[in-house]
Design an enzyme around this catalytic site. Sequence first.
Site, PDB file in Angstrom:
ATOM      1  N   GLY A 152     -36.987  25.390  41.717  1.00 25.19           N
ATOM      2  CA  GLY A 152     -38.485  25.780  42.210  1.00 25.19           C
ATOM      3  C   GLY A 152     -38.711  27.459  41.672  1.00 25.19           C
ATOM      4  CD  GLU A 158     -35.463  21.795  47.981  1.00 25.75           C
ATOM      5  OE1 GLU A 158     -35.867  20.840  48.674  1.00 25.75           O
ATOM      6  OE2 GLU A 158     -35.841  22.661  47.034  1.00 25.75           O
ATOM      7  CE  LYS A 178     -37.715  19.743  45.390  1.00 26.99           C
ATOM      8  NZ  LYS A 178     -37.179  21.046  44.933  1.00 26.99           N
ATOM      9  CD  GLU A 225     -31.965  18.661  41.862  1.00 27.54           C
ATOM     10  OE1 GLU A 225     -32.917  18.496  41.196  1.00 27.54           O
ATOM     11  OE2 GLU A 225     -31.872  18.772  42.887  1.00 27.54           O
ATOM     12  CB  SER A 281     -37.719  25.159  36.722  1.00 25.65           C
ATOM     13  OG  SER A 281     -37.563  26.170  37.636  1.00 25.65           O
ATOM     14  CG  ASN A 336     -37.268  15.833  45.714  1.00 25.74           C
ATOM     15  OD1 ASN A 336     -38.011  15.701  46.563  1.00 25.74           O
ATOM     16  ND2 ASN A 336     -36.346  16.371  45.895  1.00 25.74           N
ATOM     17  CG  HIS A 341     -32.424  18.378  47.056  1.00 26.00           C
ATOM     18  ND1 HIS A 341     -32.920  19.513  47.353  1.00 26.00           N
ATOM     19  CD2 HIS A 341     -32.871  17.950  45.910  1.00 26.00           C
ATOM     20  CE1 HIS A 341     -33.394  20.196  46.475  1.00 26.00           C
ATOM     21  NE2 HIS A 341     -33.799  19.126  45.620  1.00 26.00           N
TER      22      HIS A 341
END
Length: 249
Positions: free
Chosen positions: A172, A98, A12, A166, A212, A10, A96
């Site tokens: 991240g 985010e 992003k 996730e 990560s 991904n 996701h």
Amino acid sequence: MARKFFVGGNWKCNGTTEEVKKIVTVLNEAEVPSEDVVEVVVSPPFVFLPLVKSLLRPDFHAAAQNCWVKKGGAFTGEISAEMLVNLGIDWVILGHSERRQLLNESNEFVGDKVAYALSLGLKVVACIGETLEQRESGSTIEIVAAQTKAIAFKVSNWDNVVLAYEPVWAIGTGKVATPAQAQEVHYELRKWLVSNVDAEVASKTRIIYGGSVNGANCKELAAQLDIDGFLVGGASLKPEFVDIIKSAT
Ligand code: G3H
């Protein structure tokens, strides 16, 4: 039953045309296990999808990072599932964290998106995961079960769904879930699918881990019984993504 290992990258909201070309060149030159062993899907920002699709080796696939919840039309700034189909894009990442967190996408909204994308023949990486606060309060399984339930409520055929666990606190941050932590949640998710969908779906559906993942920690994670691959963020922009693909064997 054997589930084919899945490695998603991904990207992003990253990259320029030149950077994208460089990443694709690294991927195209990489010696990795065959398609029979590992399914590799990379997900550039929308604007680079046609470029990536045109340059990428045929055994790797491209995914969008999102799509609209229903048929396209007067939805300024959105990209429809129909457009992805028109471009020949096979995969889309939905839900996701985010987007759930920054754009307030609810469990129900994600469930609707997954169902609509599937109805057009797209394959979906559906993301779920708990925040640090939720983990520390002991509600991890309850949270991921509720997220999965909202998808299961709308989806009757799971053949084209990959579930991506996730944990938000691992995304991240460089703070990867331990193999045991990840395996525990994947095991519970599979158990949830047995009880709430059916045993065949539970045994066939790939549950991948994201948060990560890098070239150094992927092997140990990949060795866990219920971890069927990865959704990789930061490291998917680097040559070490190739090592992550190789962790399939
Ligand atoms: O979609 C990928 C995940 O958000 C993981 O990102 O590998 O940079 O932690 P990360």
